[in-house]
Structure formats: structure tokens, C-alpha cells
Design a protein around this motif. Structure first.
Motif, PDB file in Angstrom:
ATOM      1  N   VAL A  71       0.858  -1.190   0.000  1.00 46.67           N
ATOM      2  CA  VAL A  71       0.000   0.000   0.000  1.00 46.67           C
ATOM      3  C   VAL A  71       0.890   1.234   0.000  1.00 46.67           C
ATOM      4  N   ALA A  72       0.322   2.323  -0.437  1.00 43.69           N
ATOM      5  CA  ALA A  72       1.002   3.622  -0.332  1.00 43.69           C
ATOM      6  C   ALA A  72      -0.045   4.718  -0.488  1.00 43.69           C
ATOM      7  N   SER A  73       0.293   5.875   0.033  1.00 39.30           N
ATOM      8  CA  SER A  73      -0.597   7.036  -0.087  1.00 39.30           C
ATOM      9  C   SER A  73       0.107   8.138  -0.862  1.00 39.30           C
ATOM     10  N   GLY A  74      -0.648   9.160  -1.205  1.00 35.00           N
ATOM     11  CA  GLY A  74      -0.049  10.276  -1.922  1.00 35.00           C
ATOM     12  C   GLY A  74      -0.858  11.541  -1.743  1.00 35.00           C
ATOM     13  N   PHE A  75      -0.174  12.669  -1.961  1.00 40.04           N
ATOM     14  CA  PHE A  75      -0.797  13.991  -1.839  1.00 40.04           C
ATOM     15  C   PHE A  75      -0.433  14.836  -3.044  1.00 40.04           C
ATOM     16  N   TRP A  76      -1.398  15.605  -3.518  1.00 36.63           N
ATOM     17  CA  TRP A  76      -1.109  16.668  -4.471  1.00 36.63           C
ATOM     18  C   TRP A  76      -1.927  17.880  -4.057  1.00 36.63           C
ATOM     19  N   PHE A  77      -1.279  19.060  -4.089  1.00 40.26           N
ATOM     20  CA  PHE A  77      -1.926  20.235  -3.488  1.00 40.26           C
ATOM     21  C   PHE A  77      -3.029  20.829  -4.349  1.00 40.26           C
ATOM     22  N   ASN A  78      -2.989  20.591  -5.662  1.00 42.78           N
ATOM     23  CA  ASN A  78      -3.949  21.170  -6.609  1.00 42.78           C
ATOM     24  C   ASN A  78      -3.797  22.692  -6.670  1.00 42.78           C
ATOM     25  N   ILE A  79      -4.216  23.257  -7.784  1.00 46.04           N
ATOM     26  CA  ILE A  79      -4.123  24.705  -7.915  1.00 46.04           C
ATOM     27  C   ILE A  79      -5.463  25.291  -8.368  1.00 46.04           C
ATOM     28  N   GLY A  80      -5.584  26.608  -8.219  1.00 39.49           N
ATOM     29  CA  GLY A  80      -6.812  27.303  -8.628  1.00 39.49           C
ATOM     30  C   GLY A  80      -6.584  28.041  -9.933  1.00 39.49           C
ATOM     31  N   LEU A  81      -6.045  29.241  -9.839  1.00 35.55           N
ATOM     32  CA  LEU A  81      -5.729  30.107 -10.986  1.00 35.55           C
ATOM     33  C   LEU A  81      -6.997  30.561 -11.732  1.00 35.55           C
ATOM     34  N   ALA A  82      -6.742  31.409 -12.743  1.00 39.18           N
ATOM     35  CA  ALA A  82      -7.843  32.152 -13.369  1.00 39.18           C
ATOM     36  C   ALA A  82      -8.574  31.342 -14.443  1.00 39.18           C
ATOM     37  N   SER A  83      -9.873  31.521 -14.470  1.00 36.26           N
ATOM     38  CA  SER A  83     -10.706  30.928 -15.524  1.00 36.26           C
ATOM     39  C   SER A  83     -11.846  31.880 -15.858  1.00 36.26           C
ATOM     40  N   SER A  84     -12.263  31.831 -17.101  1.00 43.15           N
ATOM     41  CA  SER A  84     -13.366  32.674 -17.562  1.00 43.15           C
ATOM     42  C   SER A  84     -14.361  31.815 -18.331  1.00 43.15           C
ATOM     43  N   VAL A  85     -15.614  32.159 -18.184  1.00 47.87           N
ATOM     44  CA  VAL A  85     -16.684  31.442 -18.907  1.00 47.87           C
ATOM     45  C   VAL A  85     -17.757  32.450 -19.283  1.00 47.87           C
ATOM     46  N   SER A  86     -18.328  32.286 -20.470  1.00 50.30           N
ATOM     47  CA  SER A  86     -19.539  33.043 -20.773  1.00 50.30           C
ATOM     48  C   SER A  86     -20.614  32.087 -21.259  1.00 50.30           C
TER      49      SER A  86
ATOM     50  N   ILE B 124     -28.276  26.248 -23.581  1.00 49.11           N
ATOM     51  CA  ILE B 124     -27.308  27.335 -23.430  1.00 49.11           C
ATOM     52  C   ILE B 124     -26.030  26.990 -24.188  1.00 49.11           C
ATOM     53  N   ASN B 125     -25.362  28.021 -24.674  1.00 50.38           N
ATOM     54  CA  ASN B 125     -24.029  27.868 -25.242  1.00 50.38           C
ATOM     55  C   ASN B 125     -23.032  28.334 -24.192  1.00 50.38           C
ATOM     56  N   LEU B 126     -22.095  27.451 -23.862  1.00 50.88           N
ATOM     57  CA  LEU B 126     -21.108  27.765 -22.826  1.00 50.88           C
ATOM     58  C   LEU B 126     -19.732  27.866 -23.484  1.00 50.88           C
ATOM     59  N   VAL B 127     -19.119  29.026 -23.355  1.00 45.60           N
ATOM     60  CA  VAL B 127     -17.829  29.281 -24.004  1.00 45.60           C
ATOM     61  C   VAL B 127     -16.747  29.301 -22.943  1.00 45.60           C
ATOM     62  N   GLU B 128     -15.696  28.497 -23.148  1.00 48.55           N
ATOM     63  CA  GLU B 128     -14.649  28.360 -22.142  1.00 48.55           C
ATOM     64  C   GLU B 128     -13.277  28.343 -22.806  1.00 48.55           C
ATOM     65  N   GLY B 129     -12.266  28.567 -21.994  1.00 53.44           N
ATOM     66  CA  GLY B 129     -10.906  28.595 -22.520  1.00 53.44           C
ATOM     67  C   GLY B 129     -10.058  27.428 -22.069  1.00 53.44           C
ATOM     68  N   SER B 130     -10.652  26.453 -21.407  1.00 53.19           N
ATOM     69  CA  SER B 130      -9.897  25.288 -20.924  1.00 53.19           C
ATOM     70  C   SER B 130      -9.921  24.190 -21.966  1.00 53.19           C
ATOM     71  N   THR B 131      -8.747  23.853 -22.496  1.00 50.83           N
ATOM     72  CA  THR B 131      -8.703  22.741 -23.446  1.00 50.83           C
ATOM     73  C   THR B 131      -9.128  21.466 -22.728  1.00 50.83           C
ATOM     74  N   ASP B 132      -9.865  20.635 -23.454  1.00 48.55           N
ATOM     75  CA  ASP B 132     -10.517  19.469 -22.846  1.00 48.55           C
ATOM     76  C   ASP B 132      -9.646  18.235 -23.055  1.00 48.55           C
ATOM     77  N   ILE B 133      -9.012  17.795 -21.976  1.00 47.56           N
ATOM     78  CA  ILE B 133      -8.164  16.604 -22.085  1.00 47.56           C
ATOM     79  C   ILE B 133      -8.871  15.382 -21.518  1.00 47.56           C
ATOM     80  N   GLY B 134      -9.585  15.583 -20.425  1.00 44.48           N
ATOM     81  CA  GLY B 134     -10.131  14.403 -19.748  1.00 44.48           C
ATOM     82  C   GLY B 134     -11.627  14.448 -19.532  1.00 44.48           C
ATOM     83  N   GLY B 135     -12.349  15.134 -20.406  1.00 45.56           N
ATOM     84  CA  GLY B 135     -13.801  15.183 -20.259  1.00 45.56           C
ATOM     85  C   GLY B 135     -14.310  16.419 -19.552  1.00 45.56           C
ATOM     86  N   THR B 136     -13.519  17.495 -19.605  1.00 39.67           N
ATOM     87  CA  THR B 136     -13.914  18.685 -18.848  1.00 39.67           C
ATOM     88  C   THR B 136     -15.011  19.500 -19.527  1.00 39.67           C
ATOM     89  N   ARG B 137     -15.216  19.309 -20.825  1.00 41.45           N
ATOM     90  CA  ARG B 137     -16.404  19.963 -21.398  1.00 41.45           C
ATOM     91  C   ARG B 137     -17.629  19.515 -20.594  1.00 41.45           C
TER      92      ARG B 137
END
Lengths: 751, 91
Positions: free
Chosen positions: A450-465, A474-487
Motif C-alpha cells: 500500500v502507499a498514499s499520496g498527496f497533491w496540493f492542486n491549484i486554482g488560478l484564473a478561468s473565464s466562462v460566458s 445554453i451555449n457555454l464558451v470556455e478557454g480550458s482545453t478538454d483533455i479528460g472530459g472537462t467539457r
């Protein structure tokens, strides 16, 4: 803290919005991009790991039929001693530019030296071979401990060790030294009944994304530069381009194409500035594609490292002290993730006395780049192995030992911050109660770890209209490229606010001219921060629609209530309208409704994971076969559980590859000898069992739905969990990654 | 007054003190007052009127930007100066 409540959309598993395009092959990736008059670029790379560039003669290549332009570092603006401010950090501009096209020295095999634009890619490649470069070959330094030796060959004659604002006198390959100190480390060890100290080595590992880097650039006659590329952050590409090219940010538009994996490796730019230089010189659009060898040799892997860990505990199982020395290879230029490793290494535990020293060291390898929880996996391999050894020495169950010493709300980390509500203990409890952990494990050469792990995660800026359509979508416009299903995960957060199905949201990932600034898809931030922006933009829409309903019903806005997708009047008037029906009446109440939000949320909330692995060691071949794997993880609140599970499974698989097979193998001259997917072995579905996942939900108080980032922490525990299972199987502590068959056979004394 | 956690690598300037309480309504005022008490601190933390590249300022556990000198502080704010963790570009 957000209340635990039932949601209509959040926690469900709708089909992702980009799913059809992706499974039918219609989604457009960078290599698919085509435009009239397109030229093709190719990069000439250094054959030497360390060499002074004496001269570059391009005359033979320029005369080759079909060649339209050649660029070298001389085509880049003078970088001198400027500091480039990239929003998320500052970097010496010379380092940034030299990594794009080397000016005075080639610092790794594969370092870009020049580039050719031609009428087709074959001509460009042939022309590269006609560029005459005179080198003075220098001895390379390829390992972090060797690079730290005072007599080691210097990569940068002017680099001096920085220690929190203080700079050393003499040049060195050690770019920086950091330190975190808590309590009294000597007193902590004096209090301990058991002390374990071990040394660990980890190899250089690539992110292994399937899609190679690519970029197409076009300068309009009006000076507008457009770049189409595969990136984790269109805005960070724009920031890097404006610094590297010294070109106005308002004249650069970056269009993110679909992305075939990144895992941190598609944040730094490589071919984007090269394509831009070639486009400027030719006046034509120029596309530059990497092949797999280019990706391995010319882009940033995650660094190799040397780690010493010393931990002490009392005989009743209380950790009293922890100390580490972390030396990370930055690659050719400063900037390894040693800082993140230092933040994470002991973070899961409440330890009164801690001393952490970290060293960022340049070596003759590609400049390191982030890779999924950068630095934390290296660090946890050391700390979680020692934790296991301490538990064994004290005869305490390994998970119980973690619970006894686990960090919780209010505990101060060695680097300073105090934890808000976190779910480490809950993740360990979930593992301890899992049928996997309680199942029998006793066959010969079989082991459980067994083993455990930690990652602090970050916030930073995001915009949506968000704009409301008359049919209730609704049409949702975002600037985050979708790598893992984030749309999907972002759309669902807006849908929840507005009481509409996820399918009624049309999410679009757009270019840098079409949405407000949005930081990279990285740091496990996208579902958290861009989701937060979607939540706020939807709240903006909701407020405007309440005003519209009030107008229709001729009541005050305070008299309109919105719940479960229905607007109703609460002043005694019998009136009710669904979101769908009100959307159809926007024209008669004032026109379009567009909501927007820009956020920079601070409370990303840390992520914790605990893993259990069963494996079998083949004593004849040294092969380690994973038999069963279970990963528990605190997701805060799983917006789309399937994608959380997918992130956990993907992270685990990459961690297993890192643990067992993956590494850059260098010869003495500094050439990577396994720069293809045939020789650089990443696990496939044939190598692994199904990865079981357990989502633990301890809501993050820093997000309206309690979201914590989930993408990175699952890669952290696997190497240590596997090493601990190998010990359980054959009684040997493995301290070097990868634990490949040859290393296993050596450790068993078979070769 | 705000509490400042002195990084271990700067404690040579503060006679080994780990925590210092100094007046200040902004990070800039706190650093100025630290400098007054412990000369040399400001040069380690700031250059050209900004926080140095490679240094991050956390106020009550929350990271600020390199423009963090302007950040206003609560009376009992806790300030940490830490090595910057880059978002992936480099340090």
C-alpha cells in the motif's frame, strides 16, 4: 463548508459532449489542420548532448529546391538578461528562447538548432541534413549527483545557486536550493525509538501522450499572428509567444485544436515559435510536426532524481521526525519540480519535526516539464517506502500506521500552509475497509503493498460566458482545453445551477480572442476553477432571468423564486415558467441574455489517495505482474463519476509504467537509446488488470459543489505501493525506478 | 499585527527567529518594517519594486501574485515567503 445535498445533474454520468466527434474520428487535431499555400517545417536537432555551437552554415540547404526559409536562434529577438513574466511564473528569457533554438550551446541530444520550411515535409527533412553546424563537443553530465559535484562540467557558465533571494558566488549546476523547516529535527530523532534512513533513485520518464506536438502559424499582412496547436493552455502559449518573439500580445491569437494527451507536457512551447518564425520569413502558413523521436528527445520529460529520506517513530507508532534531501534533474535549464516534491513529500502526515532540503540541478537532458503531480511521485517513492518499513519494524498495520499519523484539518505543513478540511484519513479508511485489503494474500512470490499520496492542486484564473438560446439550451464558451472530459464536467456545473439537463449545454473551447483569460488545463484545476467560473456565469444568467420573469409578471425581482429549473412568483400571484419557456420569451423582455464570470479561486483543496496492489514476482525472469489494484481517492465531490474513475485509472496506469518499465536509457555520450514506443515501454491493457476505484467525497470548502481536482494525485502512490508489495513478495526493498526485470534480477542476485 | 513566518534560509538575518510580528497594512509595509528591524530582508525578497521571481507570497495560506506587495492584510494575517512553485513553465 458546502452542505451534503442531492443534485439533479452533478454526480450523474451523461455522455460527453465531444464524444461523438472523437469516436467517429471527426474531431480536428493539429495535424489535421490544413490551409491554402501551407508550407511544412522540420527542425534540425543537435546530435550531441553538450557542445558549443561554433557556426551554422545554411547556404547549401537554402539552395535546395523547394526550400522557402531557414531559421536559427539569430532570428529570435535578443533575449540577453530579460526576465519573462509568464503569468504563472517568471523565467529567464534567454533560457526560454535557447530551448526553442539553441544560440551558443547545445545542451542535450535533440536540442533544436535550426528549422527549415519547404513545400513538403520530405524536402524540409532533406534540407535539414544540408545545414552545416560546427560544434565543439563538450563532456556531458547526465546524472544529478554527478552534476552537483564541484568539478562537474558546467552547462551554464553564469548560473549560480539561488537560495530564496540569495545568490552564491561561484557558478554551479545547482540552480537553486530550497528548504522547509518545522520544529526541531534533532530533538525529533532523539525522541524516536526506530529510525529508518534510505536512499532512492528514480529515472527520467516521459508523459507519453499519444499525439506528438504540432503547430501551424500564419502571419496576416496586417501583422496578426495566428497559431493553431495542441496545447494544455492557449493563453500560456500566447504568453510564451509574446515573450519569445517579443511581439505584442494583442497581435497573437492562439487556437487550441483538440489535444491527444498532455499530462503536463503540453504547457511549454516547442514548435509554436519555430512555426511563427518560419511563417514570418516566408509570408506563408507553416506547419511543424514532431515525430515520436522528436517528442522523446526534444520535449520535457519528468526528471530523474536522487532522494534521501530519514524518518523516526516511537515504539507506539508516533512519527516524531522526518528529513529529506531531494535532488531533481531540471534538464538543460533551471526549473525542475523539486519545489512541488518538497511540498508534497511529508504532507500526508502530522509530524512535529521536519527538515526538507531540495536542489534544482541542470544536466544535459531535455528541459524537464510537468508530468501529472510533478515531483510528488518521485518524492512519495521515498517517503512511502520508508513509512512502510517503519510500520513493518513496529509491527503495525501499514494503513493503521497512516491513520495514526495522518494529517487532518488544522495541521500545519512543513512548508507553512495549514490544511483546511481534507480527506486523507477517509481515503485510508476506505482502503482499509475494502475487500481487496481484507482478502487473503499468502501465495509464494505474491505480495501486497500500500502507499498514499498527496497533491496540493491549484486554482488560478478561468473565464466562462454563457448565452441562452430560445429553445432552453445554453451555449457555454470556455478557454480550458478538454483533455479528460472537462467539457462535460464544466457544463454539468452550469446545468445544475440552471436546472437543465447536461445535454442542454453546448460547450465550446475557443481561441484566445474569444474568451477571457483562462490558465492551463493542469494542476488538477479545470473542473475546480473553470467549473467555478461556469457556476458563477450560470448564477449571472439566473439573476438576469429572474429579472426577466419579474418583468413578465410585473412584480419585483424579490418576488421571483427559482428552483429545479422553474421560475415561480412568490407574492401570491399564480405564475410559473420553466427555464425552457422563459428562454423562448427573451425577445419580449429585453433581448438576449448572456452571463459571464471570471474567477481566480484560492481554495483548490488538496487531494489525497491511497492505493493497494497485489503482484507476483517471477523469480526466473524478474518480471513483476500486477494482479489486482485498488485506488481510493478523495474527490471532494465527483461531478461526473465516470471521468473521476477514468482519471484515477489513467493515473494509476501511468504510475505503474513509471514503477516497472519506463525510463530514458542513455549511453555515455548522452544519447537516449530507446526513443521510440517499441523500446520505451508504457503499459497496455494486456499488461494490467482492471483498476478498481473508490471515490471518497469529503467536500472541499473552497468550491460551491465541494470539488477537488482529481487528475494528478492518482499517479503518486503506485511506485511506492509496488515497491512495498515486492518487499512483501520476496523480502527485498527496491530503491531504484523503474523496477524493471533486469533490476529485479540484480536485486535477487540472479545476474 | 501580521505574523511573518521567516523562511529557514533567511533566519540568518533574523537571529534565528522563526516568527516575527510586525505592523503593516500591506505586504509592502510589512516588508519595509521587517527591513527596518532586520536589514537585508528586503533585498532578499524584492527587486525593482516587485517580489523577486522565484519567491511566492502566501497570505493566510493563499498564494498571491508577484504583484503581492499591494495585498492588504488583516490585522492577524499570517504571511509566508516560500520558493515559488511554477505552474509548469519553469522558475
Amino acid at each position: 463548508m458546502p452542505e451534503k445535498k442531492e443534485y439533479k445533474v452533478i454526480g450523474t454520468r451523461p455522455i460527453r459532449h465531444d464524444g461523438v466527434d472523437k469516436v467517429t474520428g471527426r474531431a480536428l487535431y493539429g495535424a489535421d489542420f490544413h490551409t491554402a499555400g501551407l508550407l511544412h517545417g522540420r527542425v534540425l536537432r543537435s546530435p550531441h548532448a553538450h557542445a558549443r555551437i561554433l557556426s551554422i552554415d545554411t547556404s547549401r540547404a537554402e539552395a535546395y529546391p523547394g526550400v522557402k526559409a531557414i531559421v536559427t536562434a539569430k532570428d529570435l529577438p535578443d533575449a540577453a538578461d530579460k526576465v519573462a513574466d509568464l503569468g504563472e511564473g517568471a523565467v529567464h528569457l534567454k533560457y526560454l528562447c535557447d530551448n526553442i533554438l539553441a544560440s551558443d550551446k547545445a545542451l542535450y541530444k535533440g536540442h533544436a538548432i535550426a528549422a527549415v520550411a519547404a513545400t513538403n515535409a520530405h524536402i524540409a527533412e532533406e534540407a535539414c541534413a544540408l545545414i552545416d553546424v560546427a560544434y565543439e563537443v563538450l563532456p556531458p553530465v547526465l546524472e544529478v549527483r554527478q552534476a552537483m559535484e564541484p568539478a562537474a562540467p558546467l552547462l551554464h557558465e553564469t548560473l549560480k545557486t539561488g537560495s530564496l533571494g540569495e545568490t552564491a558566488e561561484e557558478p554551479s549546476n545547482v540552480a537553486s536550493h530550497l528548504q522547509h523547516k518545522k520544529g526541531d529535527i534533532e530533538a525529533g530523532f532523539a525522541e524516536a525509538d526506530v529510525i529508518i534512513e534510505r536512499e532512492f533513485v528514480t529515472g527520467t520518464v516521459h508523459q507519453g501522450y499519444i499525439e506528438p506536438h504540432n503547430a501551424t502559424a500564419l502571419y496576416n499582412p496586417d501583422g496578426q499572428l495566428t497559431v493553431w496547436c495542441s496545447t494544455q493552455g492557449a493563453f500560456t502559449v500566447r504568453e510564451q509567444l509574446t515573450e519569445i518573439l517579443q511581439y505584442p500580445i494583442s497581435k497573437i491569437k492562439v487556437v487550441p485544436m483538440e489535444i491527444g494527451g498532455g499530462f503536463g507536457g503540453k504547457i511549454n512551447v516547442y514548435v509554436e515559435p519555430v512555426a511563427a518564425l518560419l511563417a514570418k520569413k516566408t509570408g506563408k502558413p507553416v506547419k511543424v510536426l514532431m515525430n515520436r523521436a522528436d517528442v522523446f528527445e526534444g520535449t520535457g520529460p519528468t526528471p530523474a532524481s536522487f532522494i534521501r529520506v530519514k524518518m523516526g517513530a516511537t515504539k507506539d507508532g508516533k512519527l516524531t521526525a522526518a528529513q529529506t534531501h531531494l535532488a531533481f534533474e531540471a534538464g538543460a535549464y533551471p526549473g525542475s519540480p523539486v519545489g512541488a516534491g518538497a511540498m508534497c513529500i511529508f504532507a500526508p502526515y502530522d509530524i512535529a519535526n521536519v527538515l526538507i532540503d531540495g536542489y534544482d540541478v541542470v544536466v544535459n537532458k531535455p528541459k524537464s516539464a510537468p508530468y501529472r503531480a510533478p515531483g510528488a511521485t518521485n518524492a512519495a517513492f521515498g517517503s512511502e517506502t520508508v513509512i512502510d518499513e517503519l510500520a513493518k519494524e513496529l509491527n503495525i498495520d501499514a494503513l493503521e500506521f497512516r491513520i495514526m499519523n495522518g494529517a487532518k484539518e488544522g495541521v500545519k505543513r512543513a512548508d507553512g500552509p495549514v490544511f483546511p478540511r481534507i480527506g486523507f484519513i477517509e481515503s485510508v479508511e476506505a482502503a482499509k475497509q475494502h475487500p481487496h485489503y481484507t482478502s487473503p494474500n499468502g501465495k509464494k512470490h505474491h505480495g501486497r503493498g500500500v502507499a498514499s499520496g498527496f497533491w496540493f492542486n491549484i486554482g488560478l484564473a478561468s473565464s466562462v460566458s454563457i448565452s441562452v438560446n430560445p429553445d432552453g439550451t445554453i451555449n457555454l464558451v470556455e478557454g480550458s482545453t478538454d483533455i479528460g472530459g472537462t467539457r462535460a464536467s464544466i457544463a454539468m456545473q452550469a446545468a445544475e445551477v440552471l436546472g437543465i439537463p447536461a445535454e442542454s449545454v453546448n460547450p465550446s473551447v475557443v481561441d484566445t480572442n474569444s474568451v477571457g483569460y483562462t490558465a492551463v488545463t493542469g494542476g488538477s484545476r479545470t473542473t475546480f476553477a473553470t467549473g467555478y467560473a461556469a457556476y458563477e456565469a450560470a448564477q449571472d444568467v439566473k439573476r438576469q432571468l429572474i429579472a426577466r420573469a419579474a418583468k413578465l409578471w410585473e412584480v419585483d425581482e424579490e418576488d421571483v423564486q427559482f428552483a429545479d429549473g422553474e421560475f415561480s412568483c412568490i407574492n401570491g400571484k399564480e405564475a410559473q415558467l420553466s427555464f425552457h419557456d422563459l428562454s423562448a420569451r427573451l425577445g419580449e423582455t429585453g433581448g438576449p441574455v448572456v452571463g459571464s464570470a471570471a474567477v481566480n479561486p484560492p481554495g483548490a483543496g488538496g487531494a489525497f489517495a491511497t492505493h493497494i496492489v497485489d503482484l507476483e514476482v517471477d523469480e526466473d525472469t524478474g518480471k513483476v505482474q500486477i494482479l489486482r489494484y485498488t485506488a481510493t481517492q478523495d474527490a471532494g465531490k465527483a461531478i461526473h463519476p465516470s471521468y473521476v474513475e477514468g482519471q484515477i485509472q489513467g493515473g494509476v496506469v501511468q504510475g505503474i509504467g513509471w514503477a516497472l518499465n519506463e525510463e530514458y536509457i542513455y549511453n555515455a555520450e548522452g544519447t537516449m537509446t530507446n526513443a521510440s514506443f517499441l523500446d520505451y515501454r508504457i503499459p497496455t491493457c494486456l499488461d494490467l488488470p482492471m483498476i478498481d476505484t473508490v471515490i471518497v467525497e469529503v467536500p472541499n470548502p473552497g468550491h460551491p459543489y465541494g470539488v477537488r481536482g482529481v487528475g494528478e494525485v492518482p499517479i503518486v502512490p503506485p511506485p511506492a505501493a509496488i515497491a512495498n508489495a515486492i518487499y512483501d513478495a520476496i523480502g527485498i526493498r527496491m530503491t531504484e525506478l523503474p523496477m524493471s526485470p533486469d533490476r529485479m534480477l540484480k536485486a535477487m542476485g540472479k545476474i | 499585527m501580521p505574523h511573518v513566518a521567516i523562511p529557514s534560509l533567511m533566519r540568518n538575518l533574523t537571529a534565528g527567529r522563526e516568527h516575527v510580528t510586525v505592523p503593516g497594512n500591506t505586504v509592502r509595509e510589512v516588508i519595509d518594517n521587517l527591513e527596518h528591524r532586520y536589514p537585508g530582508v528586503k533585498a532578499r525578497l524584492c527587486e525593482e519594486g516587485r517580489i523577486k521571481p522565484g519567491i511566492a507570497v502566501y497570505i493566510d495560506g493563499i498564494l498571491t501574485t508577484r504583484e503581492g506587495l499591494r495585498e492588504r492584510l488583516d490585522a492577524d494575517a499570517e504571511i509566508h515567503f516560500l520558493p515559488a512553485i511554477s505552474g509548469g513553465i519553469g522558475e
